[in-house]
Design a protein around this motif. Structure first.
Motif, PDB file in Angstrom:
ATOM      1  N   MET A 235     -57.413  38.135 106.818  1.00 52.31           N
ATOM      2  CA  MET A 235     -58.042  37.735 108.070  1.00 52.31           C
ATOM      3  C   MET A 235     -56.953  37.388 109.082  1.00 52.31           C
ATOM      4  O   MET A 235     -56.006  36.698 108.769  1.00 52.31           O
ATOM      5  CB  MET A 235     -58.954  36.543 107.820  1.00 52.31           C
ATOM      6  N   THR A 236     -57.119  37.883 110.283  1.00 56.76           N
ATOM      7  CA  THR A 236     -56.160  37.640 111.345  1.00 56.76           C
ATOM      8  C   THR A 236     -56.683  36.547 112.255  1.00 56.76           C
ATOM      9  O   THR A 236     -57.825  36.575 112.694  1.00 56.76           O
ATOM     10  CB  THR A 236     -55.945  38.921 112.177  1.00 56.76           C
ATOM     11  N   LEU A 237     -55.857  35.601 112.540  1.00 54.27           N
ATOM     12  CA  LEU A 237     -56.213  34.510 113.446  1.00 54.27           C
ATOM     13  C   LEU A 237     -55.909  34.940 114.867  1.00 54.27           C
ATOM     14  O   LEU A 237     -54.788  35.330 115.181  1.00 54.27           O
ATOM     15  CB  LEU A 237     -55.420  33.249 113.103  1.00 54.27           C
ATOM     16  N   ARG A 238     -56.908  34.915 115.707  1.00 55.35           N
ATOM     17  CA  ARG A 238     -56.720  35.295 117.108  1.00 55.35           C
ATOM     18  C   ARG A 238     -56.388  34.056 117.916  1.00 55.35           C
ATOM     19  O   ARG A 238     -57.092  33.068 117.855  1.00 55.35           O
ATOM     20  CB  ARG A 238     -57.983  35.943 117.650  1.00 55.35           C
ATOM     21  N   THR A 239     -55.324  34.159 118.676  1.00 54.90           N
ATOM     22  CA  THR A 239     -54.914  33.019 119.484  1.00 54.90           C
ATOM     23  C   THR A 239     -55.266  33.195 120.952  1.00 54.90           C
ATOM     24  O   THR A 239     -55.332  32.220 121.680  1.00 54.90           O
ATOM     25  CB  THR A 239     -53.390  32.777 119.365  1.00 54.90           C
ATOM     26  N   GLU A 240     -55.481  34.446 121.388  1.00 61.45           N
ATOM     27  CA  GLU A 240     -55.830  34.666 122.787  1.00 61.45           C
ATOM     28  C   GLU A 240     -57.344  34.668 122.951  1.00 61.45           C
ATOM     29  O   GLU A 240     -58.060  35.041 122.057  1.00 61.45           O
ATOM     30  CB  GLU A 240     -55.337  36.026 123.294  1.00 61.45           C
ATOM     31  N   GLN A 241     -57.771  34.298 124.130  1.00 62.24           N
ATOM     32  CA  GLN A 241     -59.180  34.379 124.480  1.00 62.24           C
ATOM     33  C   GLN A 241     -59.437  35.749 125.085  1.00 62.24           C
ATOM     34  O   GLN A 241     -58.606  36.276 125.822  1.00 62.24           O
ATOM     35  CB  GLN A 241     -59.518  33.300 125.502  1.00 62.24           C
ATOM     36  N   PHE A 242     -60.577  36.315 124.767  1.00 61.95           N
ATOM     37  CA  PHE A 242     -60.960  37.605 125.336  1.00 61.95           C
ATOM     38  C   PHE A 242     -61.430  37.374 126.760  1.00 61.95           C
ATOM     39  O   PHE A 242     -62.302  36.546 127.014  1.00 61.95           O
ATOM     40  CB  PHE A 242     -62.085  38.227 124.499  1.00 61.95           C
ATOM     41  N   ASN A 243     -60.828  38.088 127.693  1.00 71.73           N
ATOM     42  CA  ASN A 243     -61.234  38.006 129.097  1.00 71.73           C
ATOM     43  C   ASN A 243     -61.378  39.434 129.611  1.00 71.73           C
ATOM     44  O   ASN A 243     -60.389  40.086 129.960  1.00 71.73           O
ATOM     45  CB  ASN A 243     -60.214  37.217 129.912  1.00 71.73           C
ATOM     46  N   ALA A 244     -62.608  39.908 129.647  1.00 71.55           N
ATOM     47  CA  ALA A 244     -62.877  41.294 130.028  1.00 71.55           C
ATOM     48  C   ALA A 244     -62.361  41.614 131.425  1.00 71.55           C
ATOM     49  O   ALA A 244     -61.929  42.741 131.681  1.00 71.55           O
ATOM     50  CB  ALA A 244     -64.371  41.577 129.939  1.00 71.55           C
ATOM     51  N   SER A 245     -62.353  40.659 132.316  1.00 69.75           N
ATOM     52  CA  SER A 245     -61.918  40.925 133.691  1.00 69.75           C
ATOM     53  C   SER A 245     -60.426  41.203 133.782  1.00 69.75           C
ATOM     54  O   SER A 245     -59.963  41.765 134.772  1.00 69.75           O
ATOM     55  CB  SER A 245     -62.288  39.762 134.603  1.00 69.75           C
ATOM     56  N   GLU A 246     -59.659  40.863 132.765  1.00 65.95           N
ATOM     57  CA  GLU A 246     -58.222  41.122 132.768  1.00 65.95           C
ATOM     58  C   GLU A 246     -57.871  42.519 132.263  1.00 65.95           C
ATOM     59  O   GLU A 246     -56.729  42.943 132.388  1.00 65.95           O
ATOM     60  CB  GLU A 246     -57.493  40.083 131.918  1.00 65.95           C
ATOM     61  N   LEU A 247     -58.841  43.223 131.682  1.00 61.78           N
ATOM     62  CA  LEU A 247     -58.588  44.542 131.121  1.00 61.78           C
ATOM     63  C   LEU A 247     -58.964  45.634 132.119  1.00 61.78           C
ATOM     64  O   LEU A 247     -59.898  45.466 132.908  1.00 61.78           O
ATOM     65  CB  LEU A 247     -59.386  44.733 129.832  1.00 61.78           C
ATOM     66  N   CYS A 248     -58.249  46.743 132.049  1.00 62.87           N
ATOM     67  CA  CYS A 248     -58.592  47.873 132.917  1.00 62.87           C
ATOM     68  C   CYS A 248     -59.878  48.523 132.396  1.00 62.87           C
ATOM     69  O   CYS A 248     -60.263  48.352 131.237  1.00 62.87           O
ATOM     70  CB  CYS A 248     -57.452  48.882 132.967  1.00 62.87           C
ATOM     71  N   SER A 249     -60.528  49.257 133.246  1.00 65.72           N
ATOM     72  CA  SER A 249     -61.794  49.900 132.893  1.00 65.72           C
ATOM     73  C   SER A 249     -61.638  50.844 131.709  1.00 65.72           C
ATOM     74  O   SER A 249     -62.511  50.918 130.841  1.00 65.72           O
ATOM     75  CB  SER A 249     -62.368  50.653 134.087  1.00 65.72           C
ATOM     76  N   ARG A 250     -60.547  51.555 131.648  1.00 67.77           N
ATOM     77  CA  ARG A 250     -60.325  52.497 130.544  1.00 67.77           C
ATOM     78  C   ARG A 250     -60.248  51.769 129.206  1.00 67.77           C
ATOM     79  O   ARG A 250     -60.817  52.200 128.215  1.00 67.77           O
ATOM     80  CB  ARG A 250     -59.056  53.301 130.768  1.00 67.77           C
ATOM     81  N   LYS A 251     -59.562  50.633 129.170  1.00 67.68           N
ATOM     82  CA  LYS A 251     -59.453  49.859 127.925  1.00 67.68           C
ATOM     83  C   LYS A 251     -60.824  49.291 127.537  1.00 67.68           C
ATOM     84  O   LYS A 251     -61.188  49.301 126.355  1.00 67.68           O
ATOM     85  CB  LYS A 251     -58.422  48.741 128.075  1.00 67.68           C
ATOM     86  N   LEU A 252     -61.574  48.813 128.506  1.00 64.88           N
ATOM     87  CA  LEU A 252     -62.917  48.310 128.222  1.00 64.88           C
ATOM     88  C   LEU A 252     -63.776  49.420 127.628  1.00 64.88           C
ATOM     89  O   LEU A 252     -64.495  49.211 126.655  1.00 64.88           O
ATOM     90  CB  LEU A 252     -63.563  47.748 129.493  1.00 64.88           C
ATOM     91  N   TRP A 253     -63.698  50.617 128.224  1.00 65.11           N
ATOM     92  CA  TRP A 253     -64.473  51.746 127.717  1.00 65.11           C
ATOM     93  C   TRP A 253     -64.054  52.081 126.289  1.00 65.11           C
ATOM     94  O   TRP A 253     -64.888  52.358 125.435  1.00 65.11           O
ATOM     95  CB  TRP A 253     -64.341  52.953 128.629  1.00 65.11           C
ATOM     96  N   GLN A 254     -62.763  52.048 126.011  1.00 64.40           N
ATOM     97  CA  GLN A 254     -62.281  52.313 124.657  1.00 64.40           C
ATOM     98  C   GLN A 254     -62.837  51.295 123.666  1.00 64.40           C
ATOM     99  O   GLN A 254     -63.220  51.655 122.550  1.00 64.40           O
ATOM    100  CB  GLN A 254     -60.752  52.297 124.614  1.00 64.40           C
ATOM    101  N   LEU A 255     -62.877  50.039 124.050  1.00 70.49           N
ATOM    102  CA  LEU A 255     -63.408  49.005 123.162  1.00 70.49           C
ATOM    103  C   LEU A 255     -64.892  49.207 122.878  1.00 70.49           C
ATOM    104  O   LEU A 255     -65.365  48.971 121.776  1.00 70.49           O
ATOM    105  CB  LEU A 255     -63.186  47.617 123.765  1.00 70.49           C
ATOM    106  N   ILE A 256     -65.619  49.668 123.876  1.00 78.08           N
ATOM    107  CA  ILE A 256     -67.066  49.850 123.746  1.00 78.08           C
ATOM    108  C   ILE A 256     -67.401  51.109 122.966  1.00 78.08           C
ATOM    109  O   ILE A 256     -68.307  51.115 122.132  1.00 78.08           O
ATOM    110  CB  ILE A 256     -67.712  49.906 125.146  1.00 78.08           C
ATOM    111  N   SER A 257     -66.669  52.176 123.217  1.00 84.16           N
ATOM    112  CA  SER A 257     -67.087  53.488 122.736  1.00 84.16           C
ATOM    113  C   SER A 257     -66.408  53.975 121.458  1.00 84.16           C
ATOM    114  O   SER A 257     -66.773  55.020 120.948  1.00 84.16           O
ATOM    115  CB  SER A 257     -66.842  54.532 123.832  1.00 84.16           C
ATOM    116  N   SER A 258     -65.462  53.238 120.939  1.00 86.16           N
ATOM    117  CA  SER A 258     -64.719  53.752 119.790  1.00 86.16           C
ATOM    118  C   SER A 258     -64.797  52.822 118.602  1.00 86.16           C
ATOM    119  O   SER A 258     -65.457  51.787 118.620  1.00 86.16           O
ATOM    120  CB  SER A 258     -63.257  53.966 120.183  1.00 86.16           C
TER     121      SER A 258
END
Length: 64
Positions: A1-24
């Motif tokens: 198990m990996t411990l995540r230290t960063e908070q997810f902030n969708a507004s900081e990601l580019c649209s292409r990266k968001l699409w990759q997260l959603i669609s893959s």
């Protein structure tokens, strides 16, 4: 198990990266709440709307 230290902030990601997260397979790397945030951010930006609708994610967002 990996411990995540960063908070997810969708507004900081580019649209292409968001699409990759959603669609893959990377989708497994984010929680359901983060997935919803990514979809909402793309919809607000009005990017990938046709693709979101095609995979049924845009309709799910509008029902909330």
């Amino acid at each position: 198990m990996t411990l995540r230290t960063e908070q997810f902030n969708a507004s900081e990601l580019c649209s292409r990266k968001l699409w990759q997260l959603i669609s893959s397979e990377e989708r497994a790397a984010i929680s359901a709440q983060e997935l919803e945030q990514a979809i909402d951010e793309l919809a607000n930006r009005r990017h990938y709307l046709a693709e979101l609708a095609q995979i049924g994610k845009l309709d799910a967002l509008r029902k909330h």
